[in-house]
Design a protein around this motif. Structure first.
Motif: not given
Lengths: 156, 156, 156, 156, 156, 156, 156, 156, 156, 156, 156, 156
Positions: J129-156
């Motif tokens: 329905p809307d690749p424009v909104s999808q592109d915003i969510l994709i950019g957001l996922a990239a940032e959130l998953e980066k934070h996610h990795w960092m917290f996991q990496a320091e939780n070992v």
């Protein structure tokens, strides 16, 4: 006491000095008037007009300094004291207290009109005796007439 | 017309409004006086004093704005017009024309002295009715007394 | 020789001057102590603590300057010489040589504790004689107590 | 406890460590002395000297940090505590209270003179054992001798 | 083809060129190693070590450029290709995959150790033939030994 | 009149002063030559060479200031007057009028060559008497030889 | 060789080119003179005058570039070589060696006087043939006369 | 050891991880190749090409970091070690020594061509399994193809 | 668990902690309300009001952080969770969906009014127990009352 | 009332609007949760985690604004009020009071996990329905998953 | 409808308005032409010319705005619509498709030539009726003739 | 003449090239239309709309450049000449002369509507042949639809 030796002959120095002194008092008063309505404006356009007035204050303060230091540079002592401003300015006194936005716009159109008229005269009288001072007044007129247009454009 | 509903009771609003209005006219005059001698100062210390005066102008202009907007915020319309400044300022008029550097320093010590005295009074009268306005005056006193010290220190 | 005429009566000037002088020596020592452990800290938290200590140094240096110039502004000559600091500071001397990170944190909690206690006293004694100096000490206490919390929070 | 393994042989490490430690205490004291007279200077040149002294403070603080961290980098623990500075500095103690501008200039010439002399010795003793530390001292000497010239030039 | 005429005699040019080329390959590998563990580090100190490694990358990349352009400036063509780096670097290969923070610190101490050793040799061999190149290597050694200290200090 | 007491013995002061004075005149002339061809260059590479020449001007002006102030710092009065530059510079006079880009590159290679040669001599003669001045000349040589390489590289 | 086709007729081009060339040599010499006394000034006002001179250098260098590029733009090759400057400048040579601050101020008043006189002539001769070049000279005169006033004001 | 729990199912994680790993080694090699010719380029276009190559280095380094951290974020350990780059890069090795500008342009067109081809494949294979990684590769392709066009455009 | 030892006695700590906690929830809600109408405002004044609301968000977010960290600094754990904010805020819930500009202005006047009332109470209750927290609330009241005036001024 | 005419057909508008509204409430709650633990975290890693959490706040606030304004742009009114957030967020409520650093890391991993899951769903439902909104969510996922990795990496 | 009352008499207003309108259409077309060849240029000088063209775009866009707002300020409505530009511009249409660098330079010389000619006419016709508008055209001519020189200088 | 070898097959290149060319002419016209009404707008909302229009100009100019360079990057020569824009733009011509603010808002809604429609089509047609170009159009649509919302929101 001759402190600063003018690069202009005495007659020219006097003509130019007068034009600069008139401009100085008008500009200081313009800055005070613009601040006065910046603080007291009310109405739906409050924020827009409030910000726009500070652009006028910036023009007025910057050129007041330039014009006063130009006077000193040609050996004329500038006078920007409150009493002098209060007596010599060509701008009508603005009313006290809260003031509606459309009234503020009208006040500013009239104030800019008065200042521009004297600056335009100064451009004429300084042309021959001192193109350096004239160039400063030309630059000032460009800024004042731009503010003048903007207030008129929003007063339709 | 009640434009801005004050967060202060009427009696407090009046006391605080007066203190702010006094400070406003003094600060505008201080900025005009400092500019006047900034342009007309002469003598071996010219450059140093010329620059130092612009620091005073910055303090005066910044706090004039803060004080006037504080008045508006408590429902009092500030008055910073040339005529009002000329009539109400507590600073003595400075002489016209070129002015020697040590005379400039003396003029500034006296001018700051006059402004500080009224600000100190304002700190006293506003303490109970409005600690918010008092805090602004306290911050202003700190800056003015710092300039005051500096001019005295170089006047020895 | 009366160089700077105080805006405070003599008795007040003395009380306030003392509070400012105490604060000055404590802050200079705080900056030296924080630098000492900034250079000598060791342990797994090295980098984090090393950087955090420079934030304390910034607070200490900035406020030492403000406090000393406030003293001058009320006509009191500040004394920040090494000998005076060494004799008058309330902070316990830190041990020489490499120092483990958790020990550094404990040292800083104790040092901040000592400085805060005297600043809190100063807030009390300056309130009546000089709200301007008091306001500076209040701003300083806010910063010191923030550092204090942070070191405690990481010491659990 | 050997925390930081030096890249220098033990004998060299000791020679270089001593030169760095001497420089550190001198620089910390220089920063305290310069601040002391920055706050207490009086006289017609007040503003000019007041500002100039902060340039010295910047040099002293920046190099104190560089020199102390260089010591740590070669496995020597730097000591910049108030007591150590007070005991080991080569700079004569400055008098308490207000101090005239020409006296300040003389004080600074003498203080810089003392620091430069030890830095110049350090340049000599570190040349063979550690050209890296020597290079830091050379850069420091360049800045100190520039300040030294400036104070001399205005003392004529 | 003689493209750039060296300001050094041929024998000196060769000695200096070799020292610069060794440094270049070591620095490029240092930047790759630091990035590799920057991405793969795990453990409680993750964020602190992750950031610290980028400081090493900055040093390595900046000096790689300086050293390579210095080689060109004396008429020696620098070689920083992947194959050359892979064959000539003195740094041991780091293991693949996730790597615990204390292991990363140990890896970096060893890597910096290897690079510093060759840079120290270069300082010795370039002293006579080219003090200009030597000065660059001295500046580099100062930065590398600072990183070296920091990793050691947090490894206690 | 001994204005600035040198930290160097008289014989050393003379040797170092001469090296600095030679460098000063060469650098001022280099800045004038680079500007001259910056304005008069023509040819397909106009824009690239025009911009590159301003990088040389920046080096020349910055180091002229550093070198002259270093002379003053050791008690030697620098001489950078037009007449002195015109008589003492080692750079050949460039031809008047428009000048083709490849000719400009050749002119700059020759000019840099001349300046570098004297700076290299200065590095030798100042080593013993004043490593501080030598360090400045070493830093200057690094920049000049980088420009030298770049002009040669584009002259192939 | 006609490289740049002038937008001015030949006669006008010659008149304007001459005015610009005169201004160029005067401005380059002004920048060299101001730097010469910037380095050699001594006396109580050292720091103030030292800084003020760099403002003159900035004006002189900026306008030298503008004026030379304006000449090129109308098809006239500017000549700013050391020999030309040394021969054609209207500024009197300044004495060698240390120079007292009040003497420096006098030297600068005379130098600015000489440059302003030729610029004022240029404003007259370029008015008809090229108002674009005239406008540049007018802007330059404004800056030079401002410096002129300041040095005079501190010479009282 | 599962350190980072992937948000992707295992099969997708593997496909995406491979695409990212390929891109990483290509980008690191691209940065090394671009630096190699940045240092060794010669010819009339030296300066222009020298600067252009650093724009490629910036793209390559920035995206190498983004791509490697994206791999980590989906639980794949990136491998950017010199040996891996040297073995896996798709870019042909560039020749050693000075290299003419037009040859550099050809080398870069080929290198970019090789990298773009693998990135385009990655865009295809990652579309379904991970649009987040795909979006990064699309952004990278845009930058690489822009550099590609520019080198082609100047190779006509 | 006593994590942070308060510098306040227990009774004072409780009074001050409550005032800070109330302010925190009000400020977080103020930031959410201002954002809600920033997104949903419609009408001729859309752009002006949209921008003005972000100034309120900045005040609210900045002071929420300051107030929460002040609580921590005196040993009180701040609570800014969505559920707490939703339950404890004194601001009325704003309606869902598009909202006309003059309605937005009215909503903001009411919201600011509610927050200011509790902050003013906090200024009273914290005066004796903790002038440091009081000073923060005073600074906050100054900003909130300024926004309050502006929205009222444009609602006439 | 149709205020903003959507560029999407009604069915698509509804699907996309829902995805954006879900993301908005999750992001606002994420910003509140991250601030809550930013203020209440304790333990040896305090400073590192405290700073890292503000990076999450920045991501959450920036994307909340982008997502809400995207909703408005397609004619859907966003709802970010405290009550709505409190009811609709998918993040579990965090406990009140001081919270140990390793617990904070675990809380953040879980919170990010919850938000990422809904964003990933949104990427799927908005693609057609809307690749424009999808592109915003994709950019957001990239940032959130980066934070996610960092917290996991320091939780070992 | 008289919206903006001109400060010029009607006849003058018409003459000046025409000169400004001509300049406006020429400048907009100049910006479009410069962008067209900025995108389509090919050849060895690609990068240099590509960058140089954006400097022309900056001049053209900045002055188009100044000139159009000056027209409005004297009560003349500026017309910068695509159709008007396409019909009234004095610049010859540039060919479609890729275009060699030396051809681009020739195109720009011709385009600038055409614009300068009309601006020079405008300087003449506006001198008497409005020195303020004339001053803007003089400043514009200075910039255009500088670009004109540069393209000619690289076309030899 | 094949200047830039496309990374796309011929058929794809043609489809994508067309979408980019359409977008280019629409964006250039959008920038001209927005400037036209930026200069001619009148009415009470003058200042607000005047500033808002420059945000549209920034979007239009930035993306015009991106889109045109993307075309070049895939081997398609972009055409942004005045004649082409005038003939191919989908935006209706705006009326000449002063234009009331609410009319300006309506004009902009219609203009943005027209551009968005073609960009949306381009997103569809480029998806398969070139996701890189599609991604640029998606980013552009996000910005255009945001402006579209804002003008609609203030048109209620």
């Amino acid at each position: 006491m001759t402190v600063v030796k003018s690069t202009l002959p005495e007659a020219d120095r006097k003509i130019v000095g007068e034009a600069l002194q008139h401009t100085l008092t008008d500009l200081i008063d313009l800055s005070l008037v613009a601040k006065q309505v910046h603080w007291n404006v009310i109405g739906a356009r409050f924020r827009s007009v409030h910000l726009q007035l500070d652009d006028v204050v910036t023009t007025a303060r910057t050129y007041a300094d330039t014009v006063a230091e130009r006077a000193a540079a040609i050996g004329v002592t500038p006078d920007g004291r409150a009493g002098t401003v209060s007596k010599s300015s060509r701008i009508d006194e603005v009313p006290d207290g809260w003031i509606k936005d459309e009234k503020v716009v009208a006040v500013m159109i009239a104030a800019l009109d008065a200042v521009i008229r004297r600056v335009r005269q100064g451009i004429g009288t300084t042309e021959k005796p001192d193109p350096v001072s004239q160039d400063i007044l030309i630059g000032l007129a460009a800024e004042l007439e731009k503010h003048h247009w903007m207030f008129q454009a929003e007063n339709v």
